[in-house]
Design a protein around this motif. Structure first.
Motif, PDB file in Angstrom:
ATOM      1  N   LEU A 112       0.841  -1.182   0.000  1.00 52.24           N
ATOM      2  CA  LEU A 112       0.000   0.000   0.000  1.00 52.24           C
ATOM      3  C   LEU A 112       0.882   1.239   0.000  1.00 52.24           C
ATOM      4  O   LEU A 112       1.875   1.296   0.720  1.00 52.24           O
ATOM      5  CB  LEU A 112      -0.882  -0.031   1.250  1.00 52.24           C
ATOM      6  CG  LEU A 112      -2.210   0.697   1.222  1.00 52.24           C
ATOM      7  CD1 LEU A 112      -3.107   0.133   0.120  1.00 52.24           C
ATOM      8  CD2 LEU A 112      -2.892   0.585   2.561  1.00 52.24           C
ATOM      9  N   SER A 113       0.528   2.229  -0.809  1.00 52.97           N
ATOM     10  CA  SER A 113       1.341   3.443  -0.920  1.00 52.97           C
ATOM     11  C   SER A 113       0.648   4.617  -0.233  1.00 52.97           C
ATOM     12  O   SER A 113      -0.447   4.482   0.324  1.00 52.97           O
ATOM     13  CB  SER A 113       1.608   3.756  -2.388  1.00 52.97           C
ATOM     14  OG  SER A 113       0.403   4.113  -3.027  1.00 52.97           O
ATOM     15  N   ALA A 114       1.286   5.776  -0.314  1.00 52.11           N
ATOM     16  CA  ALA A 114       0.809   6.963   0.391  1.00 52.11           C
ATOM     17  C   ALA A 114      -0.599   7.367  -0.012  1.00 52.11           C
ATOM     18  O   ALA A 114      -1.350   7.897   0.799  1.00 52.11           O
ATOM     19  CB  ALA A 114       1.773   8.122   0.154  1.00 52.11           C
ATOM     20  N   ASP A 115      -0.973   7.104  -1.265  1.00 55.64           N
ATOM     21  CA  ASP A 115      -2.309   7.507  -1.716  1.00 55.64           C
ATOM     22  C   ASP A 115      -3.357   6.420  -1.467  1.00 55.64           C
ATOM     23  O   ASP A 115      -4.490   6.521  -1.912  1.00 55.64           O
ATOM     24  CB  ASP A 115      -2.296   7.895  -3.195  1.00 55.64           C
ATOM     25  CG  ASP A 115      -1.903   6.739  -4.109  1.00 55.64           C
ATOM     26  OD1 ASP A 115      -1.701   5.623  -3.611  1.00 55.64           O
ATOM     27  OD2 ASP A 115      -1.795   6.966  -5.329  1.00 55.64           O
ATOM     28  N   GLY A 116      -2.964   5.378  -0.733  1.00 46.93           N
ATOM     29  CA  GLY A 116      -3.899   4.320  -0.392  1.00 46.93           C
ATOM     30  C   GLY A 116      -4.011   3.227  -1.434  1.00 46.93           C
ATOM     31  O   GLY A 116      -4.752   2.277  -1.253  1.00 46.93           O
ATOM     32  N   ALA A 117      -3.267   3.344  -2.529  1.00 51.29           N
ATOM     33  CA  ALA A 117      -3.322   2.336  -3.589  1.00 51.29           C
ATOM     34  C   ALA A 117      -1.989   1.614  -3.674  1.00 51.29           C
ATOM     35  O   ALA A 117      -1.066   1.897  -2.929  1.00 51.29           O
ATOM     36  CB  ALA A 117      -3.645   3.005  -4.922  1.00 51.29           C
ATOM     37  N   ASP A 118      -1.890   0.677  -4.600  1.00 59.13           N
ATOM     38  CA  ASP A 118      -0.599   0.046  -4.851  1.00 59.13           C
ATOM     39  C   ASP A 118       0.044   0.751  -6.033  1.00 59.13           C
ATOM     40  O   ASP A 118      -0.602   1.479  -6.774  1.00 59.13           O
ATOM     41  CB  ASP A 118      -0.757  -1.456  -5.098  1.00 59.13           C
ATOM     42  CG  ASP A 118      -1.657  -1.777  -6.273  1.00 59.13           C
ATOM     43  OD1 ASP A 118      -2.326  -0.858  -6.776  1.00 59.13           O
ATOM     44  OD2 ASP A 118      -1.695  -2.921  -6.696  1.00 59.13           O
ATOM     45  N   GLY A 119       1.330   0.594  -6.171  1.00 58.73           N
ATOM     46  CA  GLY A 119       2.019   1.175  -7.309  1.00 58.73           C
ATOM     47  C   GLY A 119       2.810   2.425  -7.003  1.00 58.73           C
ATOM     48  O   GLY A 119       3.761   2.741  -7.704  1.00 58.73           O
ATOM     49  N   GLY A 120       2.453   3.195  -5.975  1.00 55.36           N
ATOM     50  CA  GLY A 120       3.224   4.365  -5.576  1.00 55.36           C
ATOM     51  C   GLY A 120       4.326   3.963  -4.602  1.00 55.36           C
ATOM     52  O   GLY A 120       4.622   2.781  -4.436  1.00 55.36           O
TER      53      GLY A 120
END
Length: 198
Positions: A112-120
């Motif tokens: 999980l990334s900073a924006d709440g999604a995966d990939g960041g």
């Protein structure tokens, strides 16, 4: 002797510096971890005693509302996946993802990334300082400064138990096993809140 990975040290410092917990206890831990890294160039490795930074991840299947936990052979509790950083880990998040993948047997996990999604860029969700005896049963306890992430599993993922675990099992968010601790319960609670927005 551990070969130092200065890139990993730089990444861990950056990850902790940019993370802004709202909880005062978590903020104090964040400062303590950064102080540890300032004082120890080898602070991410098992060879750094009496304390070292570790990385872990709560593996969750958001679609099914469940979390995968491992029955730890040394501790005797159901815990999230995690462990020691290794010299080949490029980032702290990569260490957590490697451990989660090795211990779960699930390919395709994403943090999980900073924006709440995966990939960041993956961000920690929680820190936990605890005593362990990871250098041998006849050796003194040392301190794990654990940096905890959330790993998203593809829907319907099947786990594959490794030799590092006594058991490996999915649990509904509302039905965690009795043999776990408050730290894991808090981590799963945070993971549940975060993946609700994914």
């Amino acid at each position: 002797m551990t070969l130092l990975n200065t890139g990993l040290h730089t990444d861990a410092t950056s990850a902790l510096e940019s993370w802004a917990p709202t909880d005062p206890d978590q903020e104090q831990l964040r400062r303590d971890y950064l102080d540890h890294l300032t004082k120890h160039q080898d602070g991410l490795f098992k060879s750094c005693l009496p304390a070292h930074i570790t990385a872990s991840a709560a593996v969750v299947d958001p679609a099914a509302g469940r979390v995968l936990l491992t029955l730890h052979p040394k501790v005797g509790l159901w815990l999230q996946m995690g462990g020691h950083c290794e010299p080949g880990d490029a980032t702290l998040g990569a260490a957590a993802l490697r451990e989660a993948t090795e211990e779960s047997g699930i390919a395709g996990l994403t943090l999980l990334s900073a924006d709440g999604a995966d990939g960041g860029r993956p961000v920690p969700v929680k820190l936990d300082r605890h005593q362990v005896r990871c250098t041998g049963k006849d050796r003194p306890e040392n301190t794990h400064l654990d940096v905890q992430y959330v790993a998203l599993a593809p829907a319907g993922s099947k786990e594959l138990i490794s030799e590092e675990s006594l058991d490996l099992r999915w649990f509904d968010f509302d039905a965690l096993p009795e043999l776990t601790d408050d730290s894991v319960r808090r981590l799963v609670g945070l993971a549940r809140e975060l993946v609700a927005t994914v």
